[in-house]
Design a protein around this motif. Structure first.
Motif, PDB file in Angstrom:
ATOM      1  N   LYS A 192       1.141  -1.036   0.089  1.00  0.00           N
ATOM      2  CA  LYS A 192       0.262  -0.113  -0.213  1.00  0.00           C
ATOM      3  C   LYS A 192       0.929   1.071   0.096  1.00  0.00           C
ATOM      4  N   GLY A 193       0.980   2.188  -0.874  1.00  0.00           N
ATOM      5  CA  GLY A 193       1.055   3.798  -0.745  1.00  0.00           C
ATOM      6  C   GLY A 193       2.353   3.457  -2.117  1.00  0.00           C
ATOM      7  N   ASP A 194       2.599   2.708  -2.510  1.00  0.00           N
ATOM      8  CA  ASP A 194       3.878   2.489  -2.981  1.00  0.00           C
ATOM      9  C   ASP A 194       3.275   2.200  -4.753  1.00  0.00           C
ATOM     10  N   LEU A 195       4.107   2.699  -5.949  1.00  0.00           N
ATOM     11  CA  LEU A 195       3.904   2.414  -6.893  1.00  0.00           C
ATOM     12  C   LEU A 195       4.600   2.360  -7.905  1.00  0.00           C
ATOM     13  N   HIS A 196       6.410   1.839  -7.549  1.00  0.00           N
ATOM     14  CA  HIS A 196       6.780   0.420  -7.748  1.00  0.00           C
ATOM     15  C   HIS A 196       6.432  -0.459  -8.358  1.00  0.00           C
ATOM     16  N   ASP A 197       6.438  -0.962  -9.485  1.00  0.00           N
ATOM     17  CA  ASP A 197       6.340  -1.906 -10.172  1.00  0.00           C
ATOM     18  C   ASP A 197       7.791  -3.250 -10.792  1.00  0.00           C
ATOM     19  N   ILE A 198       8.587  -2.088 -11.578  1.00  0.00           N
ATOM     20  CA  ILE A 198       9.426  -2.664 -12.034  1.00  0.00           C
ATOM     21  C   ILE A 198      10.407  -4.193 -11.685  1.00  0.00           C
ATOM     22  N   MET A 214       5.552  -9.757  -1.334  1.00  0.00           N
ATOM     23  CA  MET A 214       5.521  -8.483  -0.634  1.00  0.00           C
ATOM     24  C   MET A 214       6.976  -7.793  -1.587  1.00  0.00           C
ATOM     25  N   SER A 215       6.363  -6.232  -1.992  1.00  0.00           N
ATOM     26  CA  SER A 215       7.398  -5.218  -2.663  1.00  0.00           C
ATOM     27  C   SER A 215       7.355  -4.502  -2.126  1.00  0.00           C
ATOM     28  N   ALA A 216       8.656  -3.291  -1.638  1.00  0.00           N
ATOM     29  CA  ALA A 216       8.111  -1.930  -1.357  1.00  0.00           C
ATOM     30  C   ALA A 216       9.899  -1.721  -1.901  1.00  0.00           C
ATOM     31  N   LEU A 245       9.790   2.304  -1.219  1.00  0.00           N
ATOM     32  CA  LEU A 245      10.258   2.693  -0.669  1.00  0.00           C
ATOM     33  C   LEU A 245      10.414   3.178   1.130  1.00  0.00           C
ATOM     34  N   THR A 246      11.060   3.962   1.225  1.00  0.00           N
ATOM     35  CA  THR A 246      11.216   3.664   2.650  1.00  0.00           C
ATOM     36  C   THR A 246       9.959   4.397   3.699  1.00  0.00           C
ATOM     37  N   VAL A 247       9.851   4.946   2.875  1.00  0.00           N
ATOM     38  CA  VAL A 247       7.734   5.470   3.650  1.00  0.00           C
ATOM     39  C   VAL A 247       6.864   4.185   3.747  1.00  0.00           C
ATOM     40  N   ILE A 257       6.166 -16.138   4.205  1.00  0.00           N
ATOM     41  CA  ILE A 257       6.012 -14.693   3.541  1.00  0.00           C
ATOM     42  C   ILE A 257       7.787 -14.543   2.814  1.00  0.00           C
ATOM     43  N   MET A 258       7.451 -13.750   1.208  1.00  0.00           N
ATOM     44  CA  MET A 258       8.995 -13.409   1.222  1.00  0.00           C
ATOM     45  C   MET A 258       8.707 -12.565   0.505  1.00  0.00           C
ATOM     46  N   VAL A 259      10.139 -10.838   1.175  1.00  0.00           N
ATOM     47  CA  VAL A 259      10.192  -9.823   1.439  1.00  0.00           C
ATOM     48  C   VAL A 259      10.821  -9.028   0.106  1.00  0.00           C
ATOM     49  N   GLY A 260      10.770  -8.229  -0.106  1.00  0.00           N
ATOM     50  CA  GLY A 260      12.111  -7.355  -1.219  1.00  0.00           C
ATOM     51  C   GLY A 260      11.761  -6.341  -1.685  1.00  0.00           C
ATOM     52  N   GLY A 261      12.551  -6.002  -2.781  1.00  0.00           N
ATOM     53  CA  GLY A 261      12.733  -4.024  -3.159  1.00  0.00           C
ATOM     54  C   GLY A 261      13.709  -3.243  -2.349  1.00  0.00           C
ATOM     55  N   ALA A 262      14.268  -2.524  -3.514  1.00  0.00           N
ATOM     56  CA  ALA A 262      16.038  -1.903  -2.635  1.00  0.00           C
ATOM     57  C   ALA A 262      16.257  -1.401  -1.416  1.00  0.00           C
ATOM     58  N   PRO A 263      14.856  -0.850  -0.045  1.00  0.00           N
ATOM     59  CA  PRO A 263      15.303  -0.457   0.733  1.00  0.00           C
ATOM     60  C   PRO A 263      15.858  -1.343   2.003  1.00  0.00           C
ATOM     61  N   TYR A 278      13.741 -13.083   2.500  1.00  0.00           N
ATOM     62  CA  TYR A 278      14.045 -11.946   2.083  1.00  0.00           C
ATOM     63  C   TYR A 278      14.777 -12.695   0.676  1.00  0.00           C
ATOM     64  N   GLY A 279      13.896 -11.418  -1.136  1.00  0.00           N
ATOM     65  CA  GLY A 279      14.710 -11.921  -1.986  1.00  0.00           C
ATOM     66  C   GLY A 279      15.488 -10.741  -2.489  1.00  0.00           C
ATOM     67  N   GLU A 280      16.910 -10.661  -2.806  1.00  0.00           N
ATOM     68  CA  GLU A 280      17.685  -9.521  -2.492  1.00  0.00           C
ATOM     69  C   GLU A 280      17.504  -9.840  -4.549  1.00  0.00           C
ATOM     70  N   ASN A 281      17.481 -10.436  -5.144  1.00  0.00           N
ATOM     71  CA  ASN A 281      16.828 -10.007  -6.823  1.00  0.00           C
ATOM     72  C   ASN A 281      16.050 -10.863  -6.751  1.00  0.00           C
ATOM     73  N   ALA A 282      15.652 -10.888  -8.390  1.00  0.00           N
ATOM     74  CA  ALA A 282      15.075 -12.063  -8.518  1.00  0.00           C
ATOM     75  C   ALA A 282      14.794 -13.305  -9.460  1.00  0.00           C
ATOM     76  N   SER A 283      15.994 -13.775  -9.704  1.00  0.00           N
ATOM     77  CA  SER A 283      16.569 -15.226  -9.126  1.00  0.00           C
ATOM     78  C   SER A 283      16.885 -15.526  -8.409  1.00  0.00           C
TER      79      SER A 283
HETATM   80 CO1  HCB Z   1      10.967   6.102  -7.636  1.00  0.00          CO
HETATM   81  N1  HCB Z   1      11.939   6.259  -5.924  1.00  0.00           N
HETATM   82  N2  HCB Z   1       9.440   7.779  -6.604  1.00  0.00           N
HETATM   83  N3  HCB Z   1       9.736   5.653  -8.893  1.00  0.00           N
HETATM   84  N4  HCB Z   1      12.184   5.285  -8.185  1.00  0.00           N
HETATM   85  C1  HCB Z   1      13.292   5.176  -6.298  1.00  0.00           C
HETATM   86  C2  HCB Z   1      12.742   4.101  -5.419  1.00  0.00           C
HETATM   87  C3  HCB Z   1      14.080   5.988  -4.912  1.00  0.00           C
HETATM   88  C4  HCB Z   1      15.467   5.297  -4.303  1.00  0.00           C
HETATM   89  C5  HCB Z   1      15.173   6.985  -5.847  1.00  0.00           C
HETATM   90  C6  HCB Z   1      16.009   7.787  -4.931  1.00  0.00           C
HETATM   91  O1  HCB Z   1      15.459   9.326  -4.397  1.00  0.00           O
HETATM   92  N5  HCB Z   1      17.058   7.867  -5.363  1.00  0.00           N
HETATM   93  C7  HCB Z   1      13.433   6.708  -4.090  1.00  0.00           C
HETATM   94  C8  HCB Z   1      12.821   6.682  -3.130  1.00  0.00           C
HETATM   95  C9  HCB Z   1      13.904   6.847  -1.441  1.00  0.00           C
HETATM   96  C10 HCB Z   1      13.236   6.538  -0.517  1.00  0.00           C
HETATM   97  O2  HCB Z   1      12.395   5.936   0.069  1.00  0.00           O
HETATM   98  N6  HCB Z   1      14.632   6.009   0.489  1.00  0.00           N
HETATM   99  C11 HCB Z   1      11.646   7.047  -5.050  1.00  0.00           C
HETATM  100  C12 HCB Z   1      11.745   8.267  -4.965  1.00  0.00           C
HETATM  101  C13 HCB Z   1      11.249   9.381  -3.604  1.00  0.00           C
HETATM  102  C14 HCB Z   1       9.549   8.606  -5.391  1.00  0.00           C
HETATM  103  C15 HCB Z   1       8.587   8.836  -5.283  1.00  0.00           C
HETATM  104  C16 HCB Z   1       8.251   9.771  -4.063  1.00  0.00           C
HETATM  105  C17 HCB Z   1       8.904  10.359  -6.477  1.00  0.00           C
HETATM  106  C18 HCB Z   1       8.140  11.385  -6.158  1.00  0.00           C
HETATM  107  O3  HCB Z   1       7.352  11.543  -6.756  1.00  0.00           O
HETATM  108  N7  HCB Z   1       8.935  12.734  -5.627  1.00  0.00           N
HETATM  109  C19 HCB Z   1       7.667   8.743  -6.715  1.00  0.00           C
HETATM  110  C20 HCB Z   1       6.815   7.139  -5.443  1.00  0.00           C
HETATM  111  C21 HCB Z   1       5.901   6.962  -6.323  1.00  0.00           C
HETATM  112  C22 HCB Z   1       5.076   6.030  -5.059  1.00  0.00           C
HETATM  113  O4  HCB Z   1       5.432   4.735  -5.393  1.00  0.00           O
HETATM  114  N8  HCB Z   1       4.194   6.306  -4.402  1.00  0.00           N
HETATM  115  C23 HCB Z   1       8.248   7.644  -7.475  1.00  0.00           C
HETATM  116  C24 HCB Z   1       7.866   7.057  -8.965  1.00  0.00           C
HETATM  117  C25 HCB Z   1       8.479   6.542  -9.502  1.00  0.00           C
HETATM  118  C26 HCB Z   1       8.070   6.133 -10.579  1.00  0.00           C
HETATM  119  C27 HCB Z   1       6.842   6.208 -11.153  1.00  0.00           C
HETATM  120  C28 HCB Z   1       8.900   7.463 -11.897  1.00  0.00           C
HETATM  121  C29 HCB Z   1       8.738   4.777 -11.387  1.00  0.00           C
HETATM  122  C30 HCB Z   1       8.282   3.851 -10.569  1.00  0.00           C
HETATM  123  C31 HCB Z   1       7.793   3.170 -12.171  1.00  0.00           C
HETATM  124  C32 HCB Z   1       7.177   1.376 -12.622  1.00  0.00           C
HETATM  125  O5  HCB Z   1       8.004   0.825 -11.164  1.00  0.00           O
HETATM  126  N9  HCB Z   1       6.487   1.395 -12.641  1.00  0.00           N
HETATM  127  C33 HCB Z   1      10.090   5.675  -9.717  1.00  0.00           C
HETATM  128  C34 HCB Z   1      11.242   4.352 -10.317  1.00  0.00           C
HETATM  129  C35 HCB Z   1      12.144   3.585 -11.587  1.00  0.00           C
HETATM  130  C36 HCB Z   1      12.472   4.183  -9.134  1.00  0.00           C
HETATM  131  C37 HCB Z   1      14.104   4.138  -9.360  1.00  0.00           C
HETATM  132  C38 HCB Z   1      14.452   5.053 -10.108  1.00  0.00           C
HETATM  133  C39 HCB Z   1      14.234   2.588 -10.155  1.00  0.00           C
HETATM  134  C40 HCB Z   1      13.211   1.580  -9.652  1.00  0.00           C
HETATM  135  C41 HCB Z   1      14.174   0.216 -10.285  1.00  0.00           C
HETATM  136  O6  HCB Z   1      12.635   0.074 -10.826  1.00  0.00           O
HETATM  137  N10 HCB Z   1      14.550  -0.614  -9.740  1.00  0.00           N
HETATM  138  C42 HCB Z   1      14.416   4.199  -8.230  1.00  0.00           C
HETATM  139  C43 HCB Z   1      16.246   4.400  -7.441  1.00  0.00           C
HETATM  140  C44 HCB Z   1      15.780   3.023  -7.801  1.00  0.00           C
HETATM  141  O7  HCB Z   1      15.844   2.337  -6.729  1.00  0.00           O
HETATM  142  N11 HCB Z   1      18.445   2.482  -7.514  1.00  0.00           N
HETATM  143  C45 HCB Z   1      13.378   5.415  -7.587  1.00  0.00           C
HETATM  144  C46 HCB Z   1      14.975  -1.948 -10.745  1.00  0.00           C
HETATM  145  C47 HCB Z   1      13.851  -3.313 -10.029  1.00  0.00           C
HETATM  146  C48 HCB Z   1      14.859  -4.263 -10.852  1.00  0.00           C
HETATM  147  O8  HCB Z   1      14.956  -3.345  -8.999  1.00  0.00           O
HETATM  148  O9  HCB Z   1      14.744  -3.061  -6.060  1.00  0.00           O
HETATM  149  O10 HCB Z   1      13.050  -2.594  -7.969  1.00  0.00           O
HETATM  150  P1  HCB Z   1      14.286  -3.500  -7.480  1.00  0.00           P
HETATM  151  O11 HCB Z   1      13.342  -4.974  -7.495  1.00  0.00           O
HETATM  152  C49 HCB Z   1      14.712  -6.497  -6.906  1.00  0.00           C
HETATM  153  C50 HCB Z   1      15.003  -6.355  -6.572  1.00  0.00           C
HETATM  154  O12 HCB Z   1      14.437  -5.461  -4.782  1.00  0.00           O
HETATM  155  C51 HCB Z   1      13.716  -7.935  -5.764  1.00  0.00           C
HETATM  156  O13 HCB Z   1      13.779  -8.256  -7.585  1.00  0.00           O
HETATM  157  C52 HCB Z   1      13.515  -7.224  -7.926  1.00  0.00           C
HETATM  158  C53 HCB Z   1      14.397  -7.789  -9.527  1.00  0.00           C
HETATM  159  O14 HCB Z   1      16.028  -8.098  -9.047  1.00  0.00           O
HETATM  160  N12 HCB Z   1      12.200  -7.752  -5.115  1.00  0.00           N
HETATM  161  C54 HCB Z   1      11.749  -8.278  -5.101  1.00  0.00           C
HETATM  162  C55 HCB Z   1      11.516  -6.658  -5.480  1.00  0.00           C
HETATM  163  N13 HCB Z   1      10.326  -6.866  -5.000  1.00  0.00           N
HETATM  164  C56 HCB Z   1      10.696  -7.662  -4.642  1.00  0.00           C
HETATM  165  C57 HCB Z   1       9.377  -8.493  -3.897  1.00  0.00           C
HETATM  166  C58 HCB Z   1       9.190 -10.310  -2.812  1.00  0.00           C
HETATM  167  O15 HCB Z   1       8.967 -10.357  -2.752  1.00  0.00           O
HETATM  168  C59 HCB Z   1      10.772 -11.100  -3.640  1.00  0.00           C
HETATM  169  C60 HCB Z   1      12.266  -9.833  -4.374  1.00  0.00           C
END
Ligand code: HCB
Length: 215
Positions: free
Chosen positions: A97-103, A145-147, A149-151, A174-180, A194-199
């Motif tokens: 909830k609250g998080d729109l990231h889905d890549i 679950m994926s998150a 944002l720190t918030v 339950i498995m969780v992941g996402g950059a933070p 905890y799933g560090e990455n997709a593979s």
């Molecule tokens: Co976004 N964003 N963003 N963003 N965003 C981040 C995440 C920041 C880190 C950028 C920064 O400041 N350096 C930052 C968060 C800071 C923080 O909280 N500490 C941030 C911010 C602040 C924001 C907004 C608040 C910006 C604003 O509006 N002011 C806003 C929030 C919107 C919201 O969610 N409510 C926002 C919006 C966006 C979009 C929409 C522009 C876009 C998302 C598009 C989309 O996802 N469809 C976006 C993007 C693209 C990013 C960055 C650039 C890339 C994220 C990404 O796709 N990474 C990101 C910067 C970054 O992360 N370096 C930035 C690539 C994927 C492959 O990595 O970690 O998501 P991943 O997934 C891995 C891994 O974690 C694991 O496997 C995946 C694949 O290997 N995994 C799981 C993930 N989920 C899992 C679940 C499981 O069960 C198991 C494993």
């Protein structure tokens, strides 16, 4: 089984059109879909994961490879369903909830599908009640679950707490992941993994699924 190394290459190269064409050819040649997935397509995604880990591939290549994998899988899925091949397991996954990231979540979905899981993708901004409803309806072995944002990280804990309160926490993993998110955080909030990455997530999911089925 014929040599489908060109399909392997198409996935590693992120070429979705060639992946779909070769998958179609494999189907027409009467290839066993589950063998095609496990012997050619999953190893291709594993190679993509390896290239990502050694930093030869980055996010764009992961996305293209995921798309190429999906292009093939979409053609195979109906045949798998029709032939009654048992999926590895069932996973419900969503961005909290609250998080729109889905890549990243979408990459996890592709990898899980490639590993033979049936994946129910709840999408983004998923409230705890939707996870709970999906657990009741779909009876998954694993909830992901994926998150990003720190918030929104605290929403992972809120969701797990809600699952406990609703009486659906037992019997699922339950498995969780996402950059933070970190391994330590996963433990703190009561997740199983905890799933560090997709593979890595797909590898862990197979283990969790075996544990959930054995429990
Ligand atoms: Co976004 N964003 N963003 N963003 N965003 C981040 C995440 C920041 C880190 C950028 C920064 O400041 N350096 C930052 C968060 C800071 C923080 O909280 N500490 C941030 C911010 C602040 C924001 C907004 C608040 C910006 C604003 O509006 N002011 C806003 C929030 C919107 C919201 O969610 N409510 C926002 C919006 C966006 C979009 C929409 C522009 C876009 C998302 C598009 C989309 O996802 N469809 C976006 C993007 C693209 C990013 C960055 C650039 C890339 C994220 C990404 O796709 N990474 C990101 C910067 C970054 O992360 N370096 C930035 C690539 C994927 C492959 O990595 O970690 O998501 P991943 O997934 C891995 C891994 O974690 C694991 O496997 C995946 C694949 O290997 N995994 C799981 C993930 N989920 C899992 C679940 C499981 O069960 C198991 C494993």
């Amino acid at each position: 089984m014929q040599d489908w190394s060109k399909l392997y290459d198409a996935i590693v190269d992120g070429d979705d059109k060639t992946s779909a064409r070769l998958t179609r050819e494999a189907i027409e040649a009467g290839e066993d879909p589950s063998a095609l997935i496990s012997d050619t397509m999953v190893p291709a995604m594993a190679e993509v994961g390896r290239l990502f880990e050694i930093e030869e591939y980055f996010v764009p290549e992961l996305l293209l490879a995921g798309r190429a994998m999906k292009a093939g899988l979409e053609l195979l899925r109906p045949i798998l369903a029709a032939s009654g091949v048992e999926p590895t397991g069932r996973i419900v996954i969503g961005t909290v909830k609250g998080d729109l990231h889905d890549i990243g979540k979408n990459l996890v979905v592709s990898m899980m599908e490639g590993a033979g899981f049936e994946v129910i993708d709840l999408g983004i901004d998923v409230p705890p009640e939707t996870f709970i409803e999906a657990i009741r309806d779909k009876k998954p072995q694993i909830v992901g679950m994926s998150a990003l944002l720190t918030v929104t990280m605290p929403a992972i804990k809120t969701t797990i707490d809600a699952m406990v309160a609703a009486g659906v926490r037992d019997g699922i993993k339950i498995m969780v992941g996402g950059a933070p998110v970190t391994e330590e955080y996963a433990r703190e909030v009561g997740a199983d993994a905890y799933g560090e990455n997709a593979s890595v997530a797909a590898t862990i999911a197979k283990r969790l699924c075996a544990e959930a089925k054995a429990a």
